[in-house]
Write a protein that holds these residues in place. Structure first.
Motif, short mmCIF file in Angstrom:
data_model
loop_
_atom_site.label_atom_id
_atom_site.label_comp_id
_atom_site.label_asym_id
_atom_site.label_seq_id
_atom_site.Cartn_x
_atom_site.Cartn_y
_atom_site.Cartn_z
N ARG A 1 28.06 45.54 46.92
CA ARG A 1 28.20 46.85 46.28
C ARG A 1 28.76 47.83 47.29
O ARG A 1 28.22 47.94 48.40
CB ARG A 1 26.87 47.36 45.73
CG ARG A 1 27.06 48.72 45.04
CD ARG A 1 25.84 49.22 44.30
NE ARG A 1 26.19 50.44 43.58
CZ ARG A 1 25.35 51.14 42.82
NH1 ARG A 1 24.10 50.74 42.68
NH2 ARG A 1 25.76 52.23 42.21
N LEU B 1 20.12 49.45 43.67
CA LEU B 1 20.03 50.42 42.58
C LEU B 1 19.58 51.76 43.12
O LEU B 1 18.83 51.84 44.11
CB LEU B 1 19.04 49.94 41.50
CG LEU B 1 19.29 48.58 40.84
CD1 LEU B 1 18.29 48.38 39.71
CD2 LEU B 1 20.71 48.42 40.37
N SER B 2 20.00 52.81 42.45
CA SER B 2 19.55 54.15 42.79
C SER B 2 18.11 54.33 42.34
O SER B 2 17.59 53.52 41.54
CB SER B 2 20.44 55.18 42.10
OG SER B 2 20.21 55.15 40.70
N GLY C 1 18.11 54.29 38.72
CA GLY C 1 18.33 52.95 38.17
C GLY C 1 17.07 52.11 38.21
O GLY C 1 16.79 51.35 37.27
N LYS C 2 16.28 52.24 39.27
CA LYS C 2 15.02 51.50 39.36
C LYS C 2 14.02 52.00 38.32
O LYS C 2 13.31 51.20 37.69
CB LYS C 2 14.44 51.64 40.77
CG LYS C 2 15.32 51.05 41.85
CD LYS C 2 14.83 51.42 43.24
CE LYS C 2 15.79 50.95 44.32
NZ LYS C 2 15.38 51.37 45.67
N VAL D 1 14.82 50.53 34.97
CA VAL D 1 14.35 49.16 34.81
C VAL D 1 12.88 49.15 34.39
O VAL D 1 12.46 48.42 33.49
CB VAL D 1 14.55 48.35 36.11
CG1 VAL D 1 13.84 46.99 36.02
CG2 VAL D 1 16.03 48.16 36.41
N ARG E 1 21.67 46.51 28.98
CA ARG E 1 21.69 47.96 29.17
C ARG E 1 20.61 48.63 28.32
O ARG E 1 19.99 49.61 28.76
CB ARG E 1 23.07 48.49 28.79
CG ARG E 1 24.18 48.11 29.78
CD ARG E 1 25.53 48.57 29.28
NE ARG E 1 26.61 48.11 30.15
CZ ARG E 1 27.74 47.57 29.73
NH1 ARG E 1 27.95 47.41 28.42
NH2 ARG E 1 28.66 47.18 30.58
N GLU F 1 22.77 50.46 35.31
CA GLU F 1 22.86 50.04 36.70
C GLU F 1 22.38 48.60 36.88
O GLU F 1 22.99 47.81 37.61
CB GLU F 1 22.04 50.96 37.59
CG GLU F 1 22.73 52.23 38.02
CD GLU F 1 21.99 52.89 39.18
OE1 GLU F 1 21.87 52.26 40.24
OE2 GLU F 1 21.52 54.03 38.99
N ALA F 2 21.28 48.26 36.26
CA ALA F 2 20.76 46.90 36.38
C ALA F 2 21.77 45.89 35.85
O ALA F 2 21.93 44.80 36.42
CB ALA F 2 19.44 46.77 35.63
N ASP G 1 25.17 46.31 35.69
CA ASP G 1 26.37 46.27 36.52
C ASP G 1 26.15 45.57 37.86
O ASP G 1 27.02 44.81 38.32
CB ASP G 1 26.88 47.70 36.79
CG ASP G 1 27.54 48.32 35.58
OD1 ASP G 1 27.90 47.57 34.63
OD2 ASP G 1 27.71 49.55 35.57
N TRP G 2 25.00 45.81 38.50
CA TRP G 2 24.82 45.36 39.88
C TRP G 2 23.89 44.17 40.03
O TRP G 2 23.84 43.58 41.12
CB TRP G 2 24.33 46.53 40.74
CG TRP G 2 25.25 47.70 40.64
CD1 TRP G 2 24.99 48.89 40.04
CD2 TRP G 2 26.60 47.78 41.11
NE1 TRP G 2 26.09 49.71 40.11
CE2 TRP G 2 27.10 49.06 40.76
CE3 TRP G 2 27.45 46.91 41.80
CZ2 TRP G 2 28.39 49.47 41.08
CZ3 TRP G 2 28.73 47.32 42.11
CH2 TRP G 2 29.19 48.59 41.75
#
Length: 482
Positions: free
Chosen positions: A105, A133-134, A137-138, A141, A163, A169-170, A172-173
């Motif tokens: 990333r 993850l930011s 983003g966390k 989740v 999503r 984010e989860a 994508d990454w």
């Protein structure tokens, strides 16, 4: 034209033809020798060699896999088939240390957090400590535990499902790069029901994605004692060689270098298979274990409606570039099994496996072997160049990510044009229509990755499933088309 059956064989002996010498076709022919020992079996393969995408080479002390390099021990027909052909004692697991992988990333490698089950993070502690993850983003989740499940039974894209449950984010990454290693696909087009139906089932039954995955782990069969990922010590090509040996010993006639052109049926209901060389083959049963688009071309004369359904299954192209280096030329330690590259990074490569760190015996002493995977669904232009262009792309990836700019001591390029079927939305319904057409053609079966699962064990299983009802009594006249 005459039948393939030699004059020395009884004409009352049923004849089964398997078209395709990849792992699905080999597994089908092998199973036929067990379930239909009275049948004469012929295997037809376009290439001059058997094995399909399994290509193992030994070059200057390197063991190079041009296609898959292993299979999951949890998929029984990988381990099971190896045992049946006498390779059980030759299986090895991936090196236990370092048993980790990275995700790229923003041009940096981040360790994949511990606790993944398939595509899904099931331990929040390691995820919290990760910089993949930011903070937002966390937190998104964690929201999976509070979101209600969707109640209807409609299919949805894999990306939309993840999503919805875990956040963008989860997907994508974390999920996208892991999924791409299986399908080389676009999650916005892949069918959840056709690729990972257990994830949707877990949401419905347990109220959330992560809860569903954890529940499935609790009820999973006890560990077998084998490592989770296996391969023969001599490479997957050993399985192909052993299967070919078993088939020859069982009297199966192997016809490499022959291409099936078209299939018809005669008035007695026997299949007539035209080849690009040699006599026409007459068969009481036919197992077609080639890519769906090749099966469509071959079966168009027999059933245009079936051919149209097969032609509608999209495929992605890919390539694997294997590169050997002197360890002294590698600027960083290869202290993991490799790394995956999310689509969001916009790179032509989707993964890099550090093969000599993952498997013993892959490189000579003082050397390292890596494999760079190129090509995704919807990015076929990546593979438009010649092998030199692909080699340049692979070296650019290693230069950018690993600062590895030394000339390789070994370079091999394996191309797989339209080699990865895509289970896009509507795939389940397409399979139902294909089954309906096959019901009109007794003795005809399809096998391979285009239908109900990708990967070696799924290929084995599909071939064996197709072979089980093969070699029936001679069918009656063909049913009229609908």
């Amino acid at each position: 034209m005459s039948s393939l059956l030699p004059e020395s064989r009884s004409q009352d002996r049923p004849h089964v033809v398997v078209v395709g010498g990849g792992i699905a076709g080999l597994a089908a022919a092998h199973r036929l020798t067990q379930v239909a020992p009275a049948a004469a079996v012929t295997l037809v393969e376009t290439d001059s060699r058997l094995g399909g995408k399994i290509v193992t080479e030994r070059i200057d002390g390197f063991l190079v896999e041009g296609g898959p390099d292993s299979f999951l021990a949890a998929k029984p027909r990988g381990f099971g088939l190896c045992q049946e052909v006498g390779l059980g004692d030759d299986l090895i697991g991936a090196t236990p240390q370092p048993h980790r992988a990275f995700v790229l990333r923003s041009e940096r490698l981040h360790e994949l957090p511990e606790g993944f089950s398939g595509l899904v993070p099931t331990r929040f502690g390691p995820l919290i400590g990760s910089r993949l993850l930011s903070p937002a983003g966390k937190a998104r989740v964690a929201l999976d535990a509070l979101l209600p499940p969707r109640r209807d039974d409609a299919d949805e894209p894999l990306a939309a499902f993840v999503r919805r449950r875990l956040g963008p984010e989860a997907y994508d990454w974390l999920v996208d790069p892991l999924m791409a290693g299986i399908y080389a696909g676009d999650g916005d087009r892949l069918s959840l029901a056709a690729t990972f139906p257990h994830l949707r089932d877990g949401e419905r039954r347990h109220g959330g994605l992560i809860r569903g995955v954890l529940a499935a782990k609790r009820t999973a069969p006890a560990p077998t004692g084998w490592p989770p990922v296996l391969t023969p010590a001599a490479g997957l090509g050993a399985l192909v060689d052993r299967l070919a040996e078993r088939l020859r010993d069982a009297g199966v006639r192997l016809l490499p270098g022959a291409t099936a052109i078209a299939v018809g049926r005669d008035q007695d209901g026997r299949y007539r298979l035209r080849l690009d060389r040699g006599p026409e083959l007459a068969a009481d049963a036919l197992v077609v274990a080639v890519p769906a688009f090749a099966a469509a071309d071959m079966l168009h004369e027999l059933d245009p409606a079936l051919a149209a359904e097969l032609q509608g299954i999209p495929h992605a192209s890919s390539a694997i570039v294997s590169l050997g280096y002197r360890e002294a030329d590698v600027p960083r330690p290869l202290d993991a099994h490799g790394y995956v590259i999310p689509r969001a990074e916009g790179r032509p490569a989707l993964a890099c496996t550090w093969s000599s760190a993952k498997w013993p015996g892959r490189a000579p002493a003082g050397h390292a072997l890596v494999r760079v995977f190129l090509g995704r669904f919807g990015q076929e232009e990546t593979l438009a160049g010649d092998d030199g262009d692909l080699l340049a792309l692979a070296r650019a990836e290693l230069r950018q990510t690993l600062d590895l700019d030394a000339p390789p001591t070994l370079a091999r390029v394996a191309r797989w044009r339209w080699g990865m079927p895509q289970y896009v939305l509507g795939h389940r319904e397409r399979l139902a229509r294909i089954a309906g057409r096959l019901a009109l053609a007794p003795g005809l079966a399809l096998a391979g990755a285009a239908y109900r699962g990708v990967g070696g064990p799924r290929g084995n299983a599909s071939g064996e499933t197709a072979a089980a009802p093969a070699a029936p009594p001679r069918a009656g006249p063909p049913a009229p088309p609908r």
